[in-house]
Write an enzyme that holds these catalytic residues in place. Sequence first.
Site, PDB file in Angstrom:
ATOM      1  N   ALA A 128       0.827  -1.209   0.000  1.00 56.53           N
ATOM      2  CA  ALA A 128       0.000   0.000   0.000  1.00 56.53           C
ATOM      3  C   ALA A 128       0.861   1.259   0.000  1.00 56.53           C
ATOM      4  O   ALA A 128       1.256   1.758   1.056  1.00 56.53           O
ATOM      5  CB  ALA A 128      -0.941  -0.025   1.211  1.00 56.53           C
ATOM      6  N   SER A 130       0.187   3.788  -2.956  1.00 55.31           N
ATOM      7  CA  SER A 130      -0.547   4.834  -3.678  1.00 55.31           C
ATOM      8  C   SER A 130      -1.684   5.439  -2.865  1.00 55.31           C
ATOM      9  O   SER A 130      -2.302   4.780  -2.034  1.00 55.31           O
ATOM     10  CB  SER A 130      -1.161   4.250  -4.953  1.00 55.31           C
ATOM     11  OG  SER A 130      -0.172   3.659  -5.748  1.00 55.31           O
ATOM     12  N   SER A 136       1.726   8.678  -9.319  1.00 56.98           N
ATOM     13  CA  SER A 136       3.097   8.759  -9.850  1.00 56.98           C
ATOM     14  C   SER A 136       3.990   9.503  -8.864  1.00 56.98           C
ATOM     15  O   SER A 136       5.152   9.145  -8.662  1.00 56.98           O
ATOM     16  CB  SER A 136       3.093   9.487 -11.196  1.00 56.98           C
ATOM     17  OG  SER A 136       2.323   8.768 -12.131  1.00 56.98           O
ATOM     18  N   ILE A 161      -5.396  -0.733  -3.952  1.00 57.78           N
ATOM     19  CA  ILE A 161      -4.552  -1.774  -3.340  1.00 57.78           C
ATOM     20  C   ILE A 161      -4.983  -3.167  -3.817  1.00 57.78           C
ATOM     21  O   ILE A 161      -6.069  -3.659  -3.502  1.00 57.78           O
ATOM     22  CB  ILE A 161      -4.570  -1.661  -1.790  1.00 57.78           C
ATOM     23  CG1 ILE A 161      -4.214  -0.224  -1.381  1.00 57.78           C
ATOM     24  CG2 ILE A 161      -3.611  -2.679  -1.168  1.00 57.78           C
ATOM     25  CD1 ILE A 161      -2.973   0.373  -2.016  1.00 57.78           C
ATOM     26  N   GLN A 341      -7.140  -9.092 -33.374  1.00 60.70           N
ATOM     27  CA  GLN A 341      -7.255  -8.835 -34.817  1.00 60.70           C
ATOM     28  C   GLN A 341      -7.229 -10.144 -35.612  1.00 60.70           C
ATOM     29  O   GLN A 341      -8.025 -10.339 -36.546  1.00 60.70           O
ATOM     30  CB  GLN A 341      -6.086  -7.920 -35.241  1.00 60.70           C
ATOM     31  CG  GLN A 341      -6.191  -7.391 -36.650  1.00 60.70           C
ATOM     32  CD  GLN A 341      -7.315  -6.360 -36.788  1.00 60.70           C
ATOM     33  OE1 GLN A 341      -7.779  -5.815 -35.799  1.00 60.70           O
ATOM     34  NE2 GLN A 341      -7.762  -6.133 -38.005  1.00 60.70           N
ATOM     35  N   GLY A 344     -10.376 -11.958 -35.775  1.00 65.85           N
ATOM     36  CA  GLY A 344     -11.478 -11.242 -36.432  1.00 65.85           C
ATOM     37  C   GLY A 344     -12.631 -10.993 -35.462  1.00 65.85           C
ATOM     38  O   GLY A 344     -12.412 -10.700 -34.285  1.00 65.85           O
ATOM     39  N   GLY A 345     -13.862 -11.145 -35.959  1.00 65.45           N
ATOM     40  CA  GLY A 345     -15.054 -10.900 -35.125  1.00 65.45           C
ATOM     41  C   GLY A 345     -15.077 -11.799 -33.911  1.00 65.45           C
ATOM     42  O   GLY A 345     -15.472 -11.372 -32.813  1.00 65.45           O
ATOM     43  N   GLU A 368       2.626  -0.396 -10.741  1.00 65.80           N
ATOM     44  CA  GLU A 368       4.047  -0.363 -10.323  1.00 65.80           C
ATOM     45  C   GLU A 368       4.784   0.742 -11.070  1.00 65.80           C
ATOM     46  O   GLU A 368       5.953   0.596 -11.433  1.00 65.80           O
ATOM     47  CB  GLU A 368       4.715  -1.732 -10.461  1.00 65.80           C
ATOM     48  CG  GLU A 368       4.114  -2.724  -9.475  1.00 65.80           C
ATOM     49  CD  GLU A 368       5.047  -3.820  -9.029  1.00 65.80           C
ATOM     50  OE1 GLU A 368       6.268  -3.666  -9.153  1.00 65.80           O
ATOM     51  OE2 GLU A 368       4.526  -4.825  -8.521  1.00 65.80           O
TER      52      GLU A 368
HETATM   53  C1  FAD Z   1      -5.702  -2.146 -10.985  1.00 62.76           C
HETATM   54  C2  FAD Z   1      -4.681  -1.377 -10.215  1.00 62.76           C
HETATM   55  C3  FAD Z   1      -3.966  -1.992  -9.224  1.00 62.76           C
HETATM   56  C4  FAD Z   1      -3.024  -1.262  -8.479  1.00 62.76           C
HETATM   57  N1  FAD Z   1      -2.371  -1.874  -7.426  1.00 62.76           N
HETATM   58  C5  FAD Z   1      -1.639  -1.112  -6.579  1.00 62.76           C
HETATM   59  C6  FAD Z   1      -1.135  -1.676  -5.358  1.00 62.76           C
HETATM   60  O1  FAD Z   1      -1.309  -2.864  -5.065  1.00 62.76           O
HETATM   61  N2  FAD Z   1      -0.457  -0.868  -4.502  1.00 62.76           N
HETATM   62  C7  FAD Z   1      -0.244   0.450  -4.765  1.00 62.76           C
HETATM   63  O2  FAD Z   1       0.381   1.119  -3.946  1.00 62.76           O
HETATM   64  N3  FAD Z   1      -0.700   1.012  -5.924  1.00 62.76           N
HETATM   65  C8  FAD Z   1      -1.401   0.271  -6.829  1.00 62.76           C
HETATM   66  N4  FAD Z   1      -1.911   0.830  -7.979  1.00 62.76           N
HETATM   67  C9  FAD Z   1      -1.674   2.244  -8.254  1.00 62.76           C
HETATM   68  C10 FAD Z   1      -0.788   2.479  -9.472  1.00 62.76           C
HETATM   69  O3  FAD Z   1       0.538   2.158  -9.183  1.00 62.76           O
HETATM   70  C11 FAD Z   1      -1.001   3.929  -9.906  1.00 62.76           C
HETATM   71  O4  FAD Z   1      -2.294   4.002 -10.487  1.00 62.76           O
HETATM   72  C12 FAD Z   1       0.044   4.407 -10.887  1.00 62.76           C
HETATM   73  O5  FAD Z   1       1.292   4.503 -10.261  1.00 62.76           O
HETATM   74  C13 FAD Z   1      -0.326   5.740 -11.527  1.00 62.76           C
HETATM   75  O6  FAD Z   1      -0.745   6.673 -10.594  1.00 62.76           O
HETATM   76  P1  FAD Z   1      -2.100   7.508 -10.864  1.00 62.76           P
HETATM   77  O7  FAD Z   1      -3.159   6.501 -11.139  1.00 62.76           O
HETATM   78  O8  FAD Z   1      -2.303   8.449  -9.754  1.00 62.76           O
HETATM   79  O9  FAD Z   1      -1.824   8.286 -12.205  1.00 62.76           O
HETATM   80  P2  FAD Z   1      -1.195   9.744 -12.330  1.00 62.76           P
HETATM   81  O10 FAD Z   1       0.065   9.832 -11.544  1.00 62.76           O
HETATM   82  O11 FAD Z   1      -2.247  10.754 -12.091  1.00 62.76           O
HETATM   83  O12 FAD Z   1      -0.802   9.759 -13.878  1.00 62.76           O
HETATM   84  C14 FAD Z   1      -1.732  10.097 -14.905  1.00 62.76           C
HETATM   85  C15 FAD Z   1      -0.949  10.173 -16.220  1.00 62.76           C
HETATM   86  O13 FAD Z   1       0.062  11.197 -16.117  1.00 62.76           O
HETATM   87  C16 FAD Z   1       1.332  10.644 -16.433  1.00 62.76           C
HETATM   88  N5  FAD Z   1       2.366  11.304 -15.635  1.00 62.76           N
HETATM   89  C17 FAD Z   1       2.347  11.548 -14.300  1.00 62.76           C
HETATM   90  N6  FAD Z   1       3.481  12.162 -13.938  1.00 62.76           N
HETATM   91  C18 FAD Z   1       4.254  12.288 -15.048  1.00 62.76           C
HETATM   92  C19 FAD Z   1       5.551  12.803 -15.337  1.00 62.76           C
HETATM   93  N7  FAD Z   1       6.310  13.333 -14.353  1.00 62.76           N
HETATM   94  N8  FAD Z   1       6.010  12.770 -16.616  1.00 62.76           N
HETATM   95  C20 FAD Z   1       5.247  12.222 -17.595  1.00 62.76           C
HETATM   96  N9  FAD Z   1       4.019  11.690 -17.392  1.00 62.76           N
HETATM   97  C21 FAD Z   1       3.534  11.713 -16.140  1.00 62.76           C
HETATM   98  C22 FAD Z   1       1.219   9.169 -16.104  1.00 62.76           C
HETATM   99  O14 FAD Z   1       2.179   8.401 -16.817  1.00 62.76           O
HETATM  100  C23 FAD Z   1      -0.206   8.868 -16.560  1.00 62.76           C
HETATM  101  O15 FAD Z   1      -0.222   8.647 -17.935  1.00 62.76           O
HETATM  102  C24 FAD Z   1      -2.795   0.095  -8.770  1.00 62.76           C
HETATM  103  C25 FAD Z   1      -3.526   0.716  -9.799  1.00 62.76           C
HETATM  104  C26 FAD Z   1      -4.465   0.007 -10.502  1.00 62.76           C
HETATM  105  C27 FAD Z   1      -5.261   0.720 -11.562  1.00 62.76           C
END
Ligand code: FAD
Length: 385
Positions: A128, A130, A136, A161, A341, A344-345, A368
């Site tokens: 955990a 995020s 990011s 998570i 692709q 196909g359908g 990740e």
């Molecule tokens: C199904 C699923 C499972 C997950 N499991 C876990 C987990 O078990 N534990 C955990 O801690 N997290 C988990 N996550 C979270 C995941 O790691 C984050 O969703 C991911 O790191 C992106 O963060 P965000 O969704 O806030 O996107 P954002 O950070 O808001 O990014 C949005 C867009 O902006 C781009 N961006 C952001 N900053 C920059 C930059 N500096 N330069 C260029 N582009 C940028 C990103 O690449 C993306 O395209 C999970 C997410 C999902 C959807």
Amino acid sequence: MNPNFDTYQLTDEHHAVRDAVRSMSEKEIAPYAAEVDEQERYPREAFDALVKSGFSAVHVPEAYEGQGADSIATCIVIEEVARVCASSSLIPAVNKLGTMPILLSGSEDLKYRVGSSIASGETTASYALSEREAGSDAAAMKTRARRDGNDWVLNGTKCWITNGGESSWYTVMAVTDPEKGASGISAFAVHRDDPGFVVGGKEKKLGIKGSPTVELHFEDCTVPDDRIIGEPGSGFKTALATLDHTRPTIGAQAVGLAQGALDEATNYVKERRQFGKAISDFQGVQFMLADMAMRTEAARHMVYVAAARAERGEGDLGFISAAAKCYASDAAMSVTTDAVQLLGGAGYTRDFPVERMMRDAKITQIYEGTNQIQKMVMARSMLKD
Ligand SMILES: Cc1cc2nc3c(=O)[nH]c(=O)nc-3n(C[C@H](O)[C@H](O)[C@H](O)COP(=O)(O)OP(=O)(O)OC[C@H]3O[C@@H](n4cnc5c(N)ncnc54)[C@H](O)[C@@H]3O)c2cc1C
């Protein structure tokens, strides 16, 4: 970045692991993959089969009653399960993600306690990091932990998570010293029975629907002092070091998805007839298959190189782990899309697994760290003095 051309070698044991996991996955996991996706339910059959066959957490060292499999063997397990069901492959993958911070930085007591319960299959572990406003930019997290006598008290909400609600152990990153930025973040092992730990809502997702993705709420969640992982302030470093070890496992999941889609497409084009012949006779189809196989194979090698370098304990894993995850996930997205692709359908319907594989592949480019973030990690490693 030092050039390092060391690669890896697969042993007889690695091949035996692949054979065993493939056979078990085809018999005991594949038959439920479509239903798990359709019903958005936890793959209980897969969990039981993985535990029974000893493949749910092979990475746990023998010292903690695990099997002590190396990083390549762990990738092979995840790859072979993902070949038939990506949701199920998150059981071994997230077991590694959730326990790695403890294995890297925890006390011996914590390593044994958590490691042995995960290795036995009694439960799973989750990770955990995020938060809704800190994805990011994970260091912008708001979840706080403060000392209270011999305890730590956590408050805040984590989101996204994986396998949350199913796992008993959670590695949770929280701010212990807000003045210090990333150096003021600490990691904790939280148990679902700890007071103040609440599992929140489940996300409705495009893919990996069998793997619950949930919010976790910490409402004065109280854990004893011995559950801190490493020194106070070392949590963010541990969280990033963990990802260096686990991004290859997401790469392995992507390789498995690509291989599964390639196998489905190859079988289909040999059977499907148009214009009086099998569509596999058309060079346009053959070139697509060759491209798909080439990308899958290149991704597999890169993932194994990253895993081997992590196993050797090399210091600078940032570039290769990020590159392997980024390359393999892009390959998985492209190969699964091409598989749809080629069918196909039929490929667009739920009568065949390739549309599920395409939906499942997308997440490997996001979690990740998104692939944009992987490129930042790579460039940082390349440009540092
Ligand atoms: C199904 C699923 C499972 C997950 N499991 C876990 C987990 O078990 N534990 C955990 O801690 N997290 C988990 N996550 C979270 C995941 O790691 C984050 O969703 C991911 O790191 C992106 O963060 P965000 O969704 O806030 O996107 P954002 O950070 O808001 O990014 C949005 C867009 O902006 C781009 N961006 C952001 N900053 C920059 C930059 N500096 N330069 C260029 N582009 C940028 C990103 O690449 C993306 O395209 C999970 C997410 C999902 C959807």
